[in-house]
Design an enzyme around this catalytic site. Sequence first.
Site, mmCIF file in Angstrom:
data_model
loop_
_atom_site.group_PDB
_atom_site.id
_atom_site.type_symbol
_atom_site.label_atom_id
_atom_site.label_comp_id
_atom_site.label_asym_id
_atom_site.label_seq_id
_atom_site.Cartn_x
_atom_site.Cartn_y
_atom_site.Cartn_z
ATOM 1 N N SER A 209 0.691 -1.197 -0.191
ATOM 2 C CA SER A 209 -0.073 0.041 0.057
ATOM 3 C C SER A 209 0.820 1.242 -0.074
ATOM 4 C CB SER A 209 -0.915 0.107 1.285
ATOM 5 O OG SER A 209 -2.002 0.836 0.998
ATOM 6 N N ASN A 210 0.506 2.507 0.314
ATOM 7 C CA ASN A 210 1.053 3.837 0.433
ATOM 8 C C ASN A 210 0.600 4.539 1.612
ATOM 9 O OD1 ASN A 210 -1.270 5.340 -0.381
ATOM 10 N ND2 ASN A 210 -0.994 3.928 -2.158
ATOM 11 N N TYR A 211 0.896 5.639 2.025
ATOM 12 C CA TYR A 211 0.789 6.287 3.209
ATOM 13 C C TYR A 211 -0.590 7.315 2.971
ATOM 14 C CZ TYR A 211 5.578 5.115 4.285
ATOM 15 O OH TYR A 211 6.796 4.551 4.588
ATOM 16 N N ALA A 277 -4.768 7.470 -4.163
ATOM 17 C CA ALA A 277 -3.342 6.766 -4.477
ATOM 18 C C ALA A 277 -3.339 5.623 -4.565
ATOM 19 C CB ALA A 277 -2.390 7.070 -3.189
#
Length: 400
Positions: A209-211, A277
């Site tokens: 995943s991402n932030y 995102a």
Amino acid sequence: MILQGKKIVLGITGSIAAYKAAFLCRALIKKGAEVQVVITPAGKEFITPVTLSALTRKPVVGEFFTANDGTWHSHVDMGLWADLMLIAPATASTIGKMANGIADNMLITSYLSMKAPVFIAPAMDLDMYAHPSTQNNLKKLKSYGNYIIEPSTGFLASALEGKGRMEEPEVIVQQIESFFKYQEQLSKKKILITAGPTYEKIDPVRYISNYSSGKMGFALANVCAERGAKVVLISGPVQQQAVHPNITRIDVESADEMHREAAHYFPETDIGILCAAVADYKPVMFSEKKLKRESENLSLNLVANHDIAATLGKMKKENQILVGFALETDNERDNAMIKLKKKNFDFIVLNSLNEKGAGFQTDTNKISIITVCGDKTDFPVKPKKEVAEDIVNTLKALID
Ligand code: PMT
């Protein structure tokens, strides 16, 4: 006449500024609003219900029931009836009770059951206004989504001078008119917004995943909803709340799910804003069992996810608008321009991880908006809500 037919509950409390409430009533009614006054016991000491009912042509509500005939006044019905509640003047005591849910009079119970937006016009002595208790209570009310009409500075009934005078009735009416105009700006529009990250599962306990926190996408959804649009908000896993009744929230986890929902809803929307995102890649294989640590190295085979923006860009009809984001770390402008063209966006919002206060998780962002012609407008660092307002203003200019 934006106030024509609007139903306004006017709350009046025990301040000398209550005399201005008569002018306020008159000004609202002259503009076509229907006004229902609800008054506190102390309010009645400063202005008579007879004056107010003569102006509004409605009995003033001050008690839970009328003692002589046993009529029950339903605060819940008032909450459902109103398009807006305005409490003017609002004393420090009423502000404190509202902030803390002390429902010991009809005005506070009406406030607590109010479905419509609430405006509060404080009126009090300068020291009472400046006191940390009053300021904290006002902060709380703002955090509940209420709007504060700041008092002005000048001569006070105490003979002192300072900040605490209730704003003049005509200024209050102007602010309410602006609010209703703002609320109707996008009233005929359906807007699809993607927000947050996606999770691409590796095994039952791990994912890529991402932030992204979803803050930027949810701020956009709120601003569009507040301006009257019907919003479909497709969100990856986040901790954000979407409370506005105009927002339909659809929770997804993976890019595949987000792609499916976005492609489903886009044909029936006027505008798409793609703030999520989305993970560009996902594991080729999902392991049903937790992967064991068996060797020093482990290679994951990844495959490209659907590009949701590119899918919607291809589906886009002439009367639809598509807005994208670009999160960059280098060659910001060039990369953003490439994405804008490739994905058929009408404009792109660039945020760079090189800028302080921009990007993931922060409460602020710093953006540039780039149009199809390559025109670039830079904005300063701002709270994400204000950034969302800037983006929606750009959108508004495009559709007007
Ligand atoms: O959520 P926050 O913590 O508040 O952070 C906000 C944010 C940084 C996530 C937001 O401001 C932002 O920049 N969102 C886009 C992030 C991104 O993925 O950018 P990108 O440059 O990789 O993608 C370009 C565009 O294509 C974006 O509109 C993206 O939503 C879209 N995209 C990307 C990949 C993909 N598979 N599908 C897509 O739709």
